[in-house]
Design a protein around this motif. Structure first.
Motif, PDB file in Angstrom:
ATOM      1  N   VAL A   1      -3.135   0.251  -3.659  1.00 35.68           N
ATOM      2  CA  VAL A   1      -2.760  -1.085  -3.201  1.00 35.68           C
ATOM      3  C   VAL A   1      -2.359  -1.897  -4.422  1.00 35.68           C
ATOM      4  O   VAL A   1      -3.120  -2.002  -5.380  1.00 35.68           O
TER       5      VAL A   1
ATOM      6  N   CYS B   1      -5.994   6.361   3.590  1.00 39.45           N
ATOM      7  CA  CYS B   1      -4.956   5.359   3.876  1.00 39.45           C
ATOM      8  C   CYS B   1      -5.235   4.687   5.215  1.00 39.45           C
ATOM      9  O   CYS B   1      -5.098   3.473   5.348  1.00 39.45           O
TER      10      CYS B   1
ATOM     11  N   MET C   1       0.851  -1.185   0.000  1.00 41.06           N
ATOM     12  CA  MET C   1       0.000   0.000   0.000  1.00 41.06           C
ATOM     13  C   MET C   1       0.885   1.232   0.000  1.00 41.06           C
ATOM     14  O   MET C   1       1.750   1.376   0.863  1.00 41.06           O
TER      15      MET C   1
ATOM     16  N   PRO D   1      -4.593   5.997  -0.897  1.00 43.98           N
ATOM     17  CA  PRO D   1      -3.795   4.782  -0.993  1.00 43.98           C
ATOM     18  C   PRO D   1      -3.924   4.133  -2.366  1.00 43.98           C
ATOM     19  O   PRO D   1      -4.977   4.186  -2.999  1.00 43.98           O
TER      20      PRO D   1
ATOM     21  N   GLN E   1       3.783  -1.321   3.644  1.00 43.84           N
ATOM     22  CA  GLN E   1       3.452  -0.002   3.128  1.00 43.84           C
ATOM     23  C   GLN E   1       4.706   0.732   2.692  1.00 43.84           C
ATOM     24  O   GLN E   1       5.802   0.479   3.197  1.00 43.84           O
TER      25      GLN E   1
END
Length: 143
Positions: free
Chosen positions: A104, A48, A39, A102, A69
């Motif tokens: 992903v 996020c 992410m 975010p 992340q």
């Protein structure tokens, strides 16, 4: 005893681990038969926090995903890419063209994306289903 004094997850600031090596993280995930879920994040990004706290962290705790992340603004950290080259997390996010947080992404051990990215949270009510569908596709391609 410490569990009693711990605030609920929605209140505490939580983070996914930040890898030092994408290649190493992806190989560890693949050894478990899982894609590496990355992410991209930004400090203070409320979307996020939703994806991290309500989806990825619970799934990670249950052993359902190998998720990490990458901070899109981190220009001081060192991150080894899938190709073994060193860069910063910010440069890596830029190389992925992950412009929104975010985002992903789902990777195999060779750094190849295995499923369509999830960019932002278009429809929060269905985010879990979108995430599960992408994970299923990535797992299938990993086999």
């Amino acid at each position: 005893m410490s569990d009693i004094a711990t605030p609920p997850p929605s209140i505490t600031a939580q983070a996914l681990p930040t890898p030092t090596s994408l290649r190493g993280a992806a190989q560890a995930a693949a050894a478990r038969g899982e894609p590496l879920v990355v992410m991209t994040t930004l400090t203070g990004c409320p979307y996020c926090a939703i994806v991290r706290n309500h989806y990825l962290l619970p799934m990670r705790r249950e052993g359902k995903v190998h998720a990490v992340q990458v901070d899109v603004m981190d220009r001081t950290g060192t991150l080894q890419g899938f190709d073994g080259q060193l860069s910063t997390p910010a440069d890596q996010a830029r190389a992925w063209k992950a412009r929104f947080t975010p985002t992903v992404l789902f990777f195999g051990p060779d750094g190849r994306e295995l499923a369509e990215r999830l960019v932002g949270i278009a429809v929060p009510d269905f985010y879990g289903e979108y995430l599960e569908a992408r994970l299923a596709e990535a797992r299938q391609k990993l086999k």
